[in-house]
Design an enzyme around this catalytic site. Structure first.
Site, PDB file in Angstrom:
ATOM      1  N   LYS A 170       0.848  -1.188   0.000  1.00 41.22           N
ATOM      2  CA  LYS A 170       0.000   0.000   0.000  1.00 41.22           C
ATOM      3  C   LYS A 170       0.886   1.241   0.000  1.00 41.22           C
ATOM      4  CE  LYS A 170      -3.922   1.886   2.602  1.00 41.22           C
ATOM      5  NZ  LYS A 170      -4.741   1.720   3.836  1.00 41.22           N
ATOM      6  N   HIS A 222      -0.196   4.440   0.353  1.00 42.02           N
ATOM      7  CA  HIS A 222      -0.781   5.579   1.039  1.00 42.02           C
ATOM      8  C   HIS A 222      -1.207   5.144   2.434  1.00 42.02           C
ATOM      9  CE1 HIS A 222      -4.149   3.396  -0.777  1.00 42.02           C
ATOM     10  NE2 HIS A 222      -4.889   3.865   0.211  1.00 42.02           N
TER      11      HIS A 222
END
Length: 214
Positions: free
Chosen positions: A102, A104
């Site tokens: 991921k 963010h």
């Protein structure tokens, strides 16, 4: 045979997790049985399954601090098993990984409790062992110690090296692999009337050709 093994095999048959016939495996072999834990798809079935895992872990005597579930099948498994352990009086943290990092928010590939101490990996069936090997490396990279993996079924089947997938994993990753059942356990249960003579003979013949010593 332990009660949890009997309950697990009953569950597997009732939900078509364990099926009989002619199945082509990834190896190209023609197997007289097929095992797919993905057929467990209801709350009640998952509860029974998770309790079997929890009891197998307790029976193993392994000392551990937390659980880890490799993506993707390991994610619902590790969650349910942690709940089953809590139901039995032991509340342990757990974590799992994303397939893609991921970029963010909190970022990274790991979700849940930070890996630490002695970690038990939970998964369905060990074939090539790719997901388990990746999980072992992720845990070690995070500074924790993978000590064992608990899986549903050990097919006890020779690979190209002459060892089974379980034997290779124990040798290469230096962790213990604990199956809920082995093919021999499965055969012992099926011999009690859960399968016909032709099915039993086919599985025994397949193991005689491809199986490893128990």
């Amino acid at each position: 045979m332990s009660a949890y093994q009997t309950e697990f095999l009953q569950l597997a048959l009732a939900n078509d997790v364990l099926k009989f016939g002619q199945f082509t495996l990834k190896s190209g072999r023609q197997s007289p049985y097929f095992f797919n834990l993905g057929k467990i798809s209801s709350g009640a079935s998952m509860l029974t399954l998770s309790r079997a895992y929890a009891q197998a872990l307790a029976a193993s005597g392994i000392e551990y601090d937390m659980l880890f579930g490799p993506a993707y099948k390991g994610i619902p498994l590790v969650t349910a098993i942690a709940c089953a352990l809590a139901e039995g009086g032991r509340d342990v943290p757990y974590a799992y990984n994303r397939k893609e990092a991921k970029d963010h928010g909190e970022g990274g590939t790991l979700v849940g409790a930070p890996p630490k101490g002695r970690v038990v990996i939970v998964d369905d069936v060990l074939t090539a062992g790719t997901a388990l090997r990746q999980a072992v490396q992720l845990i070690r990279d995070a500074g924790a110690e993978p000590v064992a993996a608990v899986i549903a079924l050990d097919r006890q089947e020779k690979g190209p090296s002459g060892l089974s997938a379980v034997q290779e994993m124990e040798r290469d990753a230096n962790i213990r692999v604990v199956p809920l059942v082995t093919v021999q356990t499965m055969l012992a249960y099926l011999s009690g009337g859960a399968a016909d003579d032709a099915t039993l003979a086919a599985i025994r013949a397949y193991q005689a050709q491809y199986g490893v010593s128990a």
